[in-house]
Design an enzyme around this catalytic site. Structure first.
Site, PDB file in Angstrom:
ATOM      1  N   CYS A 114       0.815  -1.225   0.000  1.00  0.00           N
ATOM      2  CA  CYS A 114       0.000   0.000   0.000  1.00  0.00           C
ATOM      3  C   CYS A 114       0.843   1.268   0.000  1.00  0.00           C
ATOM      4  O   CYS A 114       0.352   2.351  -0.320  1.00  0.00           O
ATOM      5  CB  CYS A 114      -0.961   0.001   1.183  1.00  0.00           C
ATOM      6  N   HIS A 250      -3.508   7.535   2.376  1.00  0.00           N
ATOM      7  CA  HIS A 250      -3.859   6.196   1.903  1.00  0.00           C
ATOM      8  C   HIS A 250      -5.272   5.874   2.397  1.00  0.00           C
ATOM      9  O   HIS A 250      -5.625   6.166   3.536  1.00  0.00           O
ATOM     10  CB  HIS A 250      -2.855   5.182   2.448  1.00  0.00           C
ATOM     11  N   ASN A 280     -10.010   0.009  -0.112  1.00  0.00           N
ATOM     12  CA  ASN A 280      -8.544   0.113  -0.121  1.00  0.00           C
ATOM     13  C   ASN A 280      -8.017  -0.455  -1.448  1.00  0.00           C
ATOM     14  O   ASN A 280      -8.088  -1.664  -1.678  1.00  0.00           O
ATOM     15  CB  ASN A 280      -7.989  -0.678   1.075  1.00  0.00           C
TER      16      ASN A 280
END
Ligand code: COA
Length: 323
Positions: A114, A250, A280
């Site tokens: 990520c 994020h 996500n």
């Protein structure tokens, strides 16, 4: 002052298929209320068979080049962050290069889960500052739907697919105006590798390759590490949080995002949030959020934007950018 890396174009791509929480609740033992309360996620985009990391990355890159108003000849490097490449090799970046009709320059993939986009941005910026490149496409592209265990309600509800890209260009004028990438800070702690990982890959044929996560531990580390990263970025630039126009975090969990906003004293009106609609998307989440706020005019030229991300590794980092 020498040269700065200016973000001259931003682009995004999302698969057409949208899966909402109620639809997921028919597949696994979960509910819209549980998912929304714990994560802020209401829906996610899920890739069709042809929507691979290379395909989506290409579309996002095309959009970024169009936004920058340049053609493929301006690209002399492609750095693509992904944990879900089309193939072990060639690099997904090179599949994108070919699809864009580019034969010059270099390309490679970055694997930092990520945090991948922030890592890729940092590498591209360093190469531009070193004079090794003048125009670099930085892409985050992910199809996590293909590495999820769709029977594990603790993880399958959290992720989605998509791609985002920026075009970075060497700019002496940007340097003079104080625009461009002001700083990047990268961190990793491999001893935390077992709290968020994929349990296989082509090198391990007997393993399925599914995402495994200890959500509580990841949550705990995310809040602490990201707060440190944000403080580090501000201190390195002798800035205080009031100087930040937009936080582009994020997009893993609304509670983590809100914690970062509170830490910086920024209300939700100064934080770009897409986790409710995208879930996500790992390395794609920061450029997707940036692209949305850039396209709709919230983020404008001259704004000070703080990007941050943390993910499997653990790997995390920040970038401070004057648009
Ligand atoms: N629907 C309903 N119940 C669920 C569920 C779901 N989708 N997923 C887990 N549960 C259940 C668990 O089985 C557990 O039940 P039990 O108490 O009967 O055993 C209960 O909910 C609590 O589970 P837990 O995992 O402790 O929940 P949590 O409060 O920690 O929330 C996350 C789970 C994943 C939302 C949270 O830990 C989180 O957001 N972590 C960070 C994840 C992240 O951001 N990862 C990516 C970083 S890049």
């Amino acid at each position: 002052m020498g040269v700065r890396s200016l973000l001259t174009g931003v682009g995004a791509y999302l698969p057409a298929e949208i899966v909402d929480n109620d639809t997921l609740a028919r597949r696994v033992d979960t509910s819209d209320a549980w998912i929304t309360e714990r994560t802020g996620i209401r829906q996610r985009h899920i890739a069709a068979a042809h929507e691979t990391a290379a395909f989506m990355g290409t579309e996002a890159a095309r959009a970024a080049l169009a936004d920058a108003g340049v053609g493929a000849e301006a690209v002399d490097g492609i750095i693509l962050a992904t944990a879900t490449p089309d193939q072990a090799f060639p690099a997904t970046a090179l599949r994108v290069q070919a699809a864009l009709g580019i034969r010059q320059g270099f390309g490679f993939d970055v694997s930092a889960a990520c945090a991948g986009f922030v890592y890729a941005l940092s590498v591209a910026d360093a190469m531009i500052q070193a004079g090794q490149a003048k125009g670099v496409l930085v892409i985050g592209s992910e199809v996590y739907s293909r590495i999820l265990n769709w029977a594990d309600r603790g993880t399958c509800v959290l992720f989605g697919d998509g791609a985002g890209a920026v075009f970075l260009q060497a700019s002496p004028a940007g340097a003079a105006e104080g625009r461009g990438v002001l700083s990047t800070h990268l961190h990793a702690d491999g001893t935390l590798g077992d709290i968020l990982y994929v349990d296989g890959a082509v090198g391990q044929p007997d393993k399925p390759g599914h995402l495994v996560m200890n959500g509580r531990e990841v949550f705990r580390h995310a809040v602490t590490r990201l707060a440190e990263a944000v403080e580090e970025a501000l201190a390195a630039n002798q800035l205080t949080a009031e100087a930040i126009d937009w936080l582009v975090p994020h997009q893993a969990n609304l509670r983590i995002i809100d914690a970062m906003g509170r830490k910086l004293g920024l209300g939700r009106d100064k934080v770009v949030i897409t986790v409710d609609r995208h879930a996500n998307t790992s390395a794609a989440s920061v450029p997707l959020a940036l692209a949305e706020a850039w396209r709709d005019g919230r983020i404008r030229r001259g704004d000070l934007v703080l990007l941050e991300a943390l993910g499997g590794g653990l790997a995390w980092g920040s970038a401070l950018v004057r648009m």
